[in-house]
Design a protein around this motif. Structure first.
Motif, PDB file in Angstrom:
ATOM      1  N   LYS A 151      45.321  26.294  48.348  1.00 57.49           N
ATOM      2  CA  LYS A 151      46.741  25.924  47.816  1.00 57.49           C
ATOM      3  C   LYS A 151      47.719  27.163  48.153  1.00 57.49           C
ATOM      4  CE  LYS A 151      46.951  27.401  43.125  1.00 57.49           C
ATOM      5  NZ  LYS A 151      47.262  26.946  41.795  1.00 57.49           N
ATOM      6  N   VAL A 152      48.781  26.802  48.741  1.00 55.89           N
ATOM      7  CA  VAL A 152      49.898  27.899  49.266  1.00 55.89           C
ATOM      8  C   VAL A 152      50.632  28.507  48.099  1.00 55.89           C
ATOM      9  CG1 VAL A 152      52.016  28.199  50.725  1.00 55.89           C
ATOM     10  CG2 VAL A 152      50.374  26.703  51.500  1.00 55.89           C
ATOM     11  N   VAL A 153      50.360  29.998  48.016  1.00 57.96           N
ATOM     12  CA  VAL A 153      51.220  30.507  47.158  1.00 57.96           C
ATOM     13  C   VAL A 153      52.507  31.481  47.719  1.00 57.96           C
ATOM     14  CG1 VAL A 153      49.336  30.667  45.423  1.00 57.96           C
ATOM     15  CG2 VAL A 153      49.521  32.588  47.119  1.00 57.96           C
ATOM     16  N   ARG A 154      52.296  31.407  48.776  1.00 54.67           N
ATOM     17  CA  ARG A 154      53.580  32.239  49.484  1.00 54.67           C
ATOM     18  C   ARG A 154      53.691  31.544  51.104  1.00 54.67           C
ATOM     19  NH1 ARG A 154      55.180  38.279  50.515  1.00 54.67           N
ATOM     20  NH2 ARG A 154      53.905  38.387  52.278  1.00 54.67           N
ATOM     21  N   ALA A 158      34.460  30.402  40.184  1.00 53.72           N
ATOM     22  CA  ALA A 158      35.576  30.579  38.948  1.00 53.72           C
ATOM     23  C   ALA A 158      36.509  31.812  39.239  1.00 53.72           C
ATOM     24  CB  ALA A 158      35.048  30.622  37.543  1.00 53.72           C
ATOM     25  N   ALA A 159      35.751  32.926  39.700  1.00 53.91           N
ATOM     26  CA  ALA A 159      36.593  34.400  39.848  1.00 53.91           C
ATOM     27  C   ALA A 159      37.394  34.062  40.957  1.00 53.91           C
ATOM     28  CB  ALA A 159      35.291  35.420  40.145  1.00 53.91           C
ATOM     29  N   LEU A 160      37.024  33.360  42.040  1.00 58.50           N
ATOM     30  CA  LEU A 160      37.839  33.389  43.354  1.00 58.50           C
ATOM     31  C   LEU A 160      39.028  32.582  42.937  1.00 58.50           C
ATOM     32  CD1 LEU A 160      34.873  32.340  45.913  1.00 58.50           C
ATOM     33  CD2 LEU A 160      36.344  34.346  46.117  1.00 58.50           C
ATOM     34  N   GLN A 161      38.742  31.507  42.157  1.00 60.59           N
ATOM     35  CA  GLN A 161      40.140  30.857  41.678  1.00 60.59           C
ATOM     36  C   GLN A 161      41.073  31.691  40.855  1.00 60.59           C
ATOM     37  OE1 GLN A 161      39.629  26.218  41.264  1.00 60.59           O
ATOM     38  NE2 GLN A 161      37.363  27.022  40.951  1.00 60.59           N
ATOM     39  N   LYS A 162      40.591  32.786  40.170  1.00 59.50           N
ATOM     40  CA  LYS A 162      41.461  33.412  39.321  1.00 59.50           C
ATOM     41  C   LYS A 162      42.200  34.344  39.913  1.00 59.50           C
ATOM     42  CE  LYS A 162      41.246  36.660  35.427  1.00 59.50           C
ATOM     43  NZ  LYS A 162      40.363  37.483  34.862  1.00 59.50           N
ATOM     44  N   ASP A 163      41.714  35.169  41.048  1.00 63.16           N
ATOM     45  CA  ASP A 163      42.505  35.988  41.445  1.00 63.16           C
ATOM     46  C   ASP A 163      42.174  36.802  42.880  1.00 63.16           C
ATOM     47  OD1 ASP A 163      44.813  37.620  40.705  1.00 63.16           O
ATOM     48  OD2 ASP A 163      43.717  39.256  39.746  1.00 63.16           O
ATOM     49  N   TYR A 164      41.785  35.637  43.638  1.00 62.99           N
ATOM     50  CA  TYR A 164      41.388  35.934  45.246  1.00 62.99           C
ATOM     51  C   TYR A 164      42.635  35.297  45.993  1.00 62.99           C
ATOM     52  CZ  TYR A 164      38.547  36.230  49.463  1.00 62.99           C
ATOM     53  OH  TYR A 164      38.155  36.325  50.628  1.00 62.99           O
ATOM     54  N   TYR A 165      42.970  35.624  47.064  1.00 66.35           N
ATOM     55  CA  TYR A 165      44.222  35.267  48.095  1.00 66.35           C
ATOM     56  C   TYR A 165      43.545  35.456  49.454  1.00 66.35           C
ATOM     57  CZ  TYR A 165      46.341  35.800  43.691  1.00 66.35           C
ATOM     58  OH  TYR A 165      46.719  36.014  42.048  1.00 66.35           O
ATOM     59  N   ILE A 166      44.001  34.621  50.470  1.00 68.84           N
ATOM     60  CA  ILE A 166      43.855  34.646  51.799  1.00 68.84           C
ATOM     61  C   ILE A 166      44.829  34.534  52.573  1.00 68.84           C
ATOM     62  CG2 ILE A 166      42.367  33.110  53.422  1.00 68.84           C
ATOM     63  CD1 ILE A 166      40.508  34.587  51.918  1.00 68.84           C
ATOM     64  N   PRO A 222      42.245  30.033  46.468  1.00 68.01           N
ATOM     65  CA  PRO A 222      41.374  28.897  46.364  1.00 68.01           C
ATOM     66  C   PRO A 222      41.951  28.085  45.167  1.00 68.01           C
ATOM     67  CG  PRO A 222      40.570  30.898  46.877  1.00 68.01           C
ATOM     68  CD  PRO A 222      41.647  31.411  46.591  1.00 68.01           C
ATOM     69  N   ASP A 223      41.383  26.717  45.433  1.00 69.35           N
ATOM     70  CA  ASP A 223      41.829  25.849  44.381  1.00 69.35           C
ATOM     71  C   ASP A 223      40.821  24.757  44.517  1.00 69.35           C
ATOM     72  OD1 ASP A 223      42.773  23.865  42.552  1.00 69.35           O
ATOM     73  OD2 ASP A 223      44.836  24.133  43.274  1.00 69.35           O
ATOM     74  N   PRO A 256      35.612  26.941  51.781  1.00 64.96           N
ATOM     75  CA  PRO A 256      35.485  26.428  50.259  1.00 64.96           C
ATOM     76  C   PRO A 256      34.309  26.009  49.820  1.00 64.96           C
ATOM     77  CG  PRO A 256      35.914  24.775  52.253  1.00 64.96           C
ATOM     78  CD  PRO A 256      36.084  26.372  52.726  1.00 64.96           C
ATOM     79  N   GLN A 257      33.227  26.123  50.551  1.00 61.96           N
ATOM     80  CA  GLN A 257      31.878  26.167  49.998  1.00 61.96           C
ATOM     81  C   GLN A 257      31.573  27.039  48.808  1.00 61.96           C
ATOM     82  OE1 GLN A 257      32.595  26.057  53.168  1.00 61.96           O
ATOM     83  NE2 GLN A 257      31.690  24.042  54.293  1.00 61.96           N
ATOM     84  N   LEU A 258      32.286  28.342  48.825  1.00 62.43           N
ATOM     85  CA  LEU A 258      32.075  29.109  47.846  1.00 62.43           C
ATOM     86  C   LEU A 258      32.425  28.991  46.379  1.00 62.43           C
ATOM     87  CD1 LEU A 258      33.880  32.495  50.025  1.00 62.43           C
ATOM     88  CD2 LEU A 258      31.203  31.475  49.591  1.00 62.43           C
ATOM     89  N   LEU A 259      33.385  27.728  46.367  1.00 66.57           N
ATOM     90  CA  LEU A 259      33.751  27.328  45.102  1.00 66.57           C
ATOM     91  C   LEU A 259      32.638  26.866  44.162  1.00 66.57           C
ATOM     92  CD1 LEU A 259      37.180  26.034  46.109  1.00 66.57           C
ATOM     93  CD2 LEU A 259      36.601  28.343  44.993  1.00 66.57           C
ATOM     94  N   ALA A 260      31.590  26.362  45.172  1.00 69.48           N
ATOM     95  CA  ALA A 260      30.513  25.620  44.356  1.00 69.48           C
ATOM     96  C   ALA A 260      29.320  26.835  43.948  1.00 69.48           C
ATOM     97  CB  ALA A 260      29.629  24.742  45.083  1.00 69.48           C
TER      98      ALA A 260
END
Length: 417
Positions: free
Chosen positions: A399-402, A284-292, A390-391, A275-279
């Motif tokens: 956050k869970v998307v599936r 912004a790019a991670l929150q747009k279209d990245y999934y874990i 990422p959120d 989550p440190q990556l969000l800073a």
């Protein structure tokens, strides 16, 4: 044939491993206490010592810190509740900084004096001592590593879906969301060695099943700038990217792709996010279209298990943030604790006794989104994967998307051909 660590790593470890067949033994190994409970390495009448081989200062420093602190939280809670089998738990920690010599040296140092290991970060390092663990040491190791090459050991037990299965589930998510389709190319950026190569086996299988083509980009853990890899994949015309590397590499990949107008979804294995990556500039790019993908719910999920743990962890470590390493570490320690309790009931706290006890544990961890089964050493504890995004607004940054699912291609996939 098992994939093994690259030759250079094996060669570097040869001298470290040589001459390690003689182990220190306590004078009362196998002797029973006043309650008739047998004890072995790492066990006295008043204490059970467990080992933790972690990365607090290397590639996975953020993961190692949260995993270790979560396990120390479990130790504190367990001891306050009276311990296990009338004994207090002690956790002996070594930071190997994701360095092969330090990792194997730390294992060699601690192994004679602990009952087993609640964590060992680094698939290549665990693989390097797997034959020794199975052949002579026989102490349970619960790695923070998910290579399928570790499956099949009676003593090294993978908690969660292996990298190959996890990758298949991630690609299935992209197919379900119609982000990729038959005939498309997908890129795969991966670490050399057990982790990346095992994940690559999964992407190749998923691609074969779905009519996709994989474009490979192999990197080293020391490679932090993904500009060249993004350029190559953009030129190849891939429609999505899988990354099986560390958080730094994931941030660079997603950030560079966004900066160059390469607008494709990126999916990563559980080790490829913090989550440190969000800073960072890539936030912004991670929150747009990245999934874990992961084999647990995220620590910020409102379900009872994550919520209770998040509250306890925040109270214990108020200055530290939350991430999924908290759940991974706590779950592993709890699994070991359940095995210790079952071994105590059988009056056998030797390594053999704990191993037998672990083989009785199933339906574990449902509070964290997935039920795990440890009764079969030839299989990971689950094939299910939760897909997250990422959120920055979510505690722990995901956050869970599936929810937890197993792709048909993963169900039919043979872990060891």
């Amino acid at each position: 044939m098992k994939l093994r660590v690259v030759g250079a790593v094996v060669a570097a470890l040869t001298l470290t491993l040589a001459g390690c067949s003689e182990k220190a033994k306590s004078s009362d190994d196998g002797a029973a206490d006043k309650n008739g409970v047998k004890a072995g390495e790492g066990v006295t009448d008043s204490k059970i010592t467990l080992g933790a081989l972690t990365d607090m200062t290397g590639v996975y420093a953020s993961l190692g810190k949260s995993v270790t602190q979560a396990q120390q939280l479990w130790v504190e809670e367990t001891n306050k509740a009276g311990g296990i089998c009338d004994r207090q738990i002690e956790l002996t920690v070594r930071d190997h900084a994701y360095d092969p010599q330090k990792a194997i040296g730390a294992y060699t140092e601690l192994e004679p004096n602990v009952l087993g290991f609640t964590q060992f970060i680094g698939s290549p390092f665990v693989a390097a001592v797997e034959s020794r663990i199975d052949g002579q040491d026989k102490g349970i190791v619960l790695p923070q590593a998910w290579s399928a090459n570790l499956v099949g050991s009676k003593y090294v037990r993978v908690i969660g879906a292996t990298y190959d299965v996890e990758t298949i589930n991630l690609i299935d998510f992209l197919l379900d969301e119609k982000r990729i389709a038959k005939g498309d190319k997908i890129g795969h950026v991966y670490f050399e060695g057990d982790y990346g190569e095992n994940a690559l086996a999964g992407s190749k299988h998923a691609a074969e099943e779905a009519g996709l083509t994989v474009v490979e980009q192999k990197i080293k853990p020391t490679d932090n700038d993904m500009t060249a890899q993004v350029s190559a994949l953009k030129q190849a015309g891939v429609k999505a990217i899988v990354i099986s590397a560390g958080p730094r590499q994931a941030a660079s990949l997603v950030g560079v792709a966004a900066a160059t107008g390469f607008d494709v979804p990126v999916v990563g294995n559980n080790s490829a996010y913090a989550p440190q990556l969000l800073a960072t500039q890539a936030g912004a790019a991670l929150q747009k279209d990245y999934y874990i993908g992961s084999s647990t719910l995220p620590i910020g999920d409102p379900a009872e298990g994550p919520a209770k743990l998040a509250k306890a962890y925040a109270a214990k470590y108020p200055k530290d943030g939350l991430d999924n390493g908290v759940i991974a570490g706590y779950n592993a320690a709890t699994v070991f604790g359940e095995a210790l309790k079952a071994a105590c009931e059988s009056k056998d706290l030797t390594r053999e006794g704990v191993d037998k006890a672990l083989l009785t544990i199933k339906d574990f961890g449902a509070d964290f989104g997935i039920s795990h089964d440890f009764t079969d050493p030839a299989a990971p504890s689950t094939k299910e994967t939760v897909i997250m995004k990422p959120d920055a607004k979510a505690p722990g940054g995901l956050k869970v998307v599936r929810p937890a699912e197993v792709a048909p291609a993963a169900e039919s996939f043979s872990l060891k051909p």
